[in-house]
Design a protein around this motif. Structure first.
Motif, short mmCIF file in Angstrom:
data_model
loop_
_atom_site.label_atom_id
_atom_site.label_comp_id
_atom_site.label_asym_id
_atom_site.label_seq_id
_atom_site.Cartn_x
_atom_site.Cartn_y
_atom_site.Cartn_z
N GLU A 137 -18.84 -4.18 9.46
CA GLU A 137 -17.71 -4.89 8.85
C GLU A 137 -17.55 -4.52 7.38
O GLU A 137 -16.45 -4.26 6.91
CB GLU A 137 -17.90 -6.39 9.01
CG GLU A 137 -16.65 -7.12 8.66
CD GLU A 137 -16.58 -8.49 9.30
OE1 GLU A 137 -17.46 -8.84 10.11
OE2 GLU A 137 -15.63 -9.22 8.95
N VAL A 138 -18.70 -4.47 6.67
CA VAL A 138 -18.60 -4.12 5.23
C VAL A 138 -17.98 -2.74 5.04
O VAL A 138 -17.16 -2.52 4.16
CB VAL A 138 -19.96 -4.11 4.48
CG1 VAL A 138 -20.15 -5.33 3.64
CG2 VAL A 138 -21.12 -3.84 5.39
N ARG B 206 -15.90 -1.18 7.08
CA ARG B 206 -14.46 -1.20 7.38
C ARG B 206 -13.66 -1.88 6.26
O ARG B 206 -12.56 -1.48 5.93
CB ARG B 206 -14.20 -1.85 8.74
CG ARG B 206 -14.52 -0.86 9.89
CD ARG B 206 -14.30 -1.46 11.26
NE ARG B 206 -15.20 -2.56 11.51
CZ ARG B 206 -14.84 -3.81 11.67
NH1 ARG B 206 -13.58 -4.15 11.62
NH2 ARG B 206 -15.73 -4.75 11.87
N GLU B 207 -14.25 -2.91 5.67
CA GLU B 207 -13.57 -3.57 4.53
C GLU B 207 -13.38 -2.56 3.39
O GLU B 207 -12.34 -2.51 2.75
CB GLU B 207 -14.42 -4.74 3.97
CG GLU B 207 -14.67 -5.89 4.94
CD GLU B 207 -13.52 -6.87 4.98
OE1 GLU B 207 -12.64 -6.78 4.13
OE2 GLU B 207 -13.51 -7.71 5.92
N LYS B 208 -14.44 -1.76 3.18
CA LYS B 208 -14.35 -0.79 2.07
C LYS B 208 -13.38 0.34 2.39
O LYS B 208 -12.69 0.85 1.51
CB LYS B 208 -15.75 -0.21 1.75
CG LYS B 208 -16.44 -1.01 0.65
CD LYS B 208 -17.78 -0.47 0.28
CE LYS B 208 -17.72 0.64 -0.76
NZ LYS B 208 -19.06 0.96 -1.29
N ALA C 2 -10.68 -0.09 4.14
CA ALA C 2 -9.34 -0.68 3.94
C ALA C 2 -8.99 -0.65 2.45
O ALA C 2 -7.84 -0.37 2.07
CB ALA C 2 -9.32 -2.10 4.49
N ALA C 3 -9.99 -0.92 1.59
CA ALA C 3 -9.74 -0.90 0.14
C ALA C 3 -9.42 0.54 -0.32
O ALA C 3 -8.55 0.75 -1.17
CB ALA C 3 -10.96 -1.44 -0.60
N ASN D 128 -5.81 -3.62 7.30
CA ASN D 128 -7.00 -4.43 7.10
C ASN D 128 -8.13 -3.92 8.01
O ASN D 128 -7.92 -3.01 8.83
CB ASN D 128 -6.70 -5.91 7.31
CG ASN D 128 -6.24 -6.20 8.72
OD1 ASN D 128 -6.83 -5.69 9.68
ND2 ASN D 128 -5.17 -6.98 8.87
N SER D 129 -9.32 -4.53 7.84
CA SER D 129 -10.50 -3.98 8.52
C SER D 129 -10.37 -4.04 10.05
O SER D 129 -11.00 -3.26 10.76
CB SER D 129 -11.75 -4.71 8.05
OG SER D 129 -11.61 -6.08 8.32
N GLU D 130 -9.55 -5.00 10.54
CA GLU D 130 -9.39 -5.09 12.00
C GLU D 130 -8.49 -3.98 12.57
O GLU D 130 -8.37 -3.84 13.78
CB GLU D 130 -8.78 -6.44 12.39
CG GLU D 130 -9.81 -7.50 12.65
CD GLU D 130 -9.70 -8.63 11.67
OE1 GLU D 130 -8.64 -9.28 11.67
OE2 GLU D 130 -10.65 -8.84 10.90
N GLU E 74 -20.32 4.52 3.52
CA GLU E 74 -19.91 3.37 2.72
C GLU E 74 -20.16 3.66 1.23
O GLU E 74 -19.30 3.43 0.39
CB GLU E 74 -20.72 2.15 3.18
CG GLU E 74 -20.30 0.85 2.57
CD GLU E 74 -21.32 -0.25 2.85
OE1 GLU E 74 -21.92 -0.29 3.94
OE2 GLU E 74 -21.52 -1.06 1.92
#
Ligand code: PLP
Length: 396
Positions: free
Chosen positions: A70-71, A73-75, A77-78, A88-90, A278
């Motif tokens: 998840e972390v 994918r969040e990064k 997206a950023a 978004n991450s999803e 990441e």
């Protein structure tokens, strides 16, 4: 003896790797081989990525989530937000390289016998993924004389049938180095909306654009939310080909839900490599500035050296790190093998990728080769000198 599948028999050999045994034999004879055949950059991986793997204190090297951590994918997206791509991450599934992203995407959008239209020449392994997925590639020819620009939209429309599921582009292009303009992307956006198709863009070379040209992503085009699928990878961006991390990005929930089932079947993308990827996202801009400057010099050197050879035609790349050169020969497969087997200049030879394997129309591209300018300039100069001398001997 039990027989292998039709699919197995039909799987094309990679034009990038099929001459490897001949290169190995040349090396065994003590001949130095310049590898212009493969997009393995000699650029250093950002330290920050390598350190993250060395310094982590994992006790168990676990599976990650099938869609990727998840972390991470969040990064991602950023990162996309900085490229004016708003997801978004999803809407991201982390894959084992862009290769797996392509395979999952074909499985997600197409059934056996469905068609995907692709401007050719295209990244040769699309042929392999399509064969594995039972998908038929329908090529639309782009020409060296037009620098491999997008063929007219009318050419695409002529090829659309009830079986057509998508148009796939590579931007910037491997093997052409062509960078599609915003106008070209918008033309494609119109046609996929009109015929209700997917538009898949392989954007693994997004950062590699030259001469001040900017990359325009399909996800920047308005109204493509249900149509657009990006294929991405860390392999080239951070010179991390061995990490085997890529991703699928789409705002179409059905696409993500279906692709996730393919991802679940293979459990998880590699854990260490996600840690490295990441960390790589924190690579400072000056890394890219230096890398791009280096590739521009290499491109300029390569093109000017090639242009000095009689009867060689070359399209000037605006992105990625490949170019197609047309040679005064009939059969680049034979020529490429001959150089490795029979030719050397001061005990050096060169390995190139015959371009026919980057086309799916039989007979096209037989006098073309793909060159990857992933070597330092002095080696590129020597490699082109070998090519020039080889051409002279081969054609005499
Ligand atoms: C256009 C393109 N797409 C996808 C890939 C696959 O890359 P990877 O699986 O290493 O992410 C490559 C590798 O060379 C490529 O050139």
């Amino acid at each position: 003896m039990p027989a292998v599948s039709e699919k197995g028999l039909k799987m094309p050999q990679s034009p990038i790797r099929k001459l490897v045994p001949f290169a190995e034999d040349a090396k065994k004879r003590g001949t130095k081989v310049y590898h212009l055949n493969i997009g393995q950059p000699d650029i250093k991986t950002p330290k920050i990525a390598l350190e993250a793997v060395k310094n982590n204190d994992l006790n168990v090297l676990e599976y990650s989530r099938s869609e990727g951590s998840e972390v991470y994918r969040e990064k991602i997206a950023a990162y996309y937000k900085k490229q004016s791509i708003y997801v978004n991450s999803e809407e991201i599934i982390v894959t084992t390289g862009g290769s797996e992203a392509l395979l999952f995407t074909m499985g997600t959008i197409a059934d056996t016998g469905d068609e995907i239209i692709i401007p050719e020449p295209f990244y040769a392994n699309y042929n392999g993924f399509a064969t594995a997925a039972g998908v038929n590639i329908v090529p639309v020819v782009s020409k060296i004389d037009d620098n491999f620009a997008l063929p007219p939209i009318s050419e695409f429309e002529k090829l659309i049938t009830p079986k057509t599921k998508a148009i796939l582009i590579c931007n910037p292009g491997n093997p052409t180095g062509y960078l599609y303009s915003k106008e070209e992307i918008l033309k494609l956006a119109e046609i996929v909306k009109k015929h209700d198709l997917f538009l898949i863009a392989d954007e693994v070379y997004r950062e590699f654009t030259y001469d001040g040209a900017e990359h325009y992503s399909i996800m920047q085009a308005e109204g493509l939310e249900e149509h657009a699928i990006i294929i991405d990878s860390v392999s080239k961006r951070y010179s991390m080909c061995g990490a085997r991390i890529g991703c699928i990005v789409s705002k179409n929930k059905q696409v993500i839900d279906a692709a996730l089932k393919f991802a679940q079947a293979r459990l998880s993308p590699p854990t260490y490599a996600q840690i490295a990827s990441e960390a790589a996202l924190d690579t400072p801009q000056n890394y890219f500035d230096e890398v791009i400057t280096e590739y521009v010099s290499r491109r300029n050197t390569l093109i000017s050296e090639l242009e000095k050879i009689d009867n060689v035609k070359v399209a000037k790349p605006k992105g990625a790190f490949y170019c197609i050169a047309e040679l005064p020969i009939d059969d680049a497969d034979d020529f490429a093998q001959w150089i490795l087997e029979k030719f050397q200049l001061d005990n050096e030879t060169v390995m190139v990728a015959p371009a026919a394997g980057f086309y799916s129309t039989p007979g096209i591209g037989k006098n073309q080769i793909r060159i990857a300018y992933v070597l330092k300039e002095e080696d590129l100069i020597k490699a082109v000198a070998v090519l020039k001398a080889a051409l002279k001997e081969y054609t005499s």
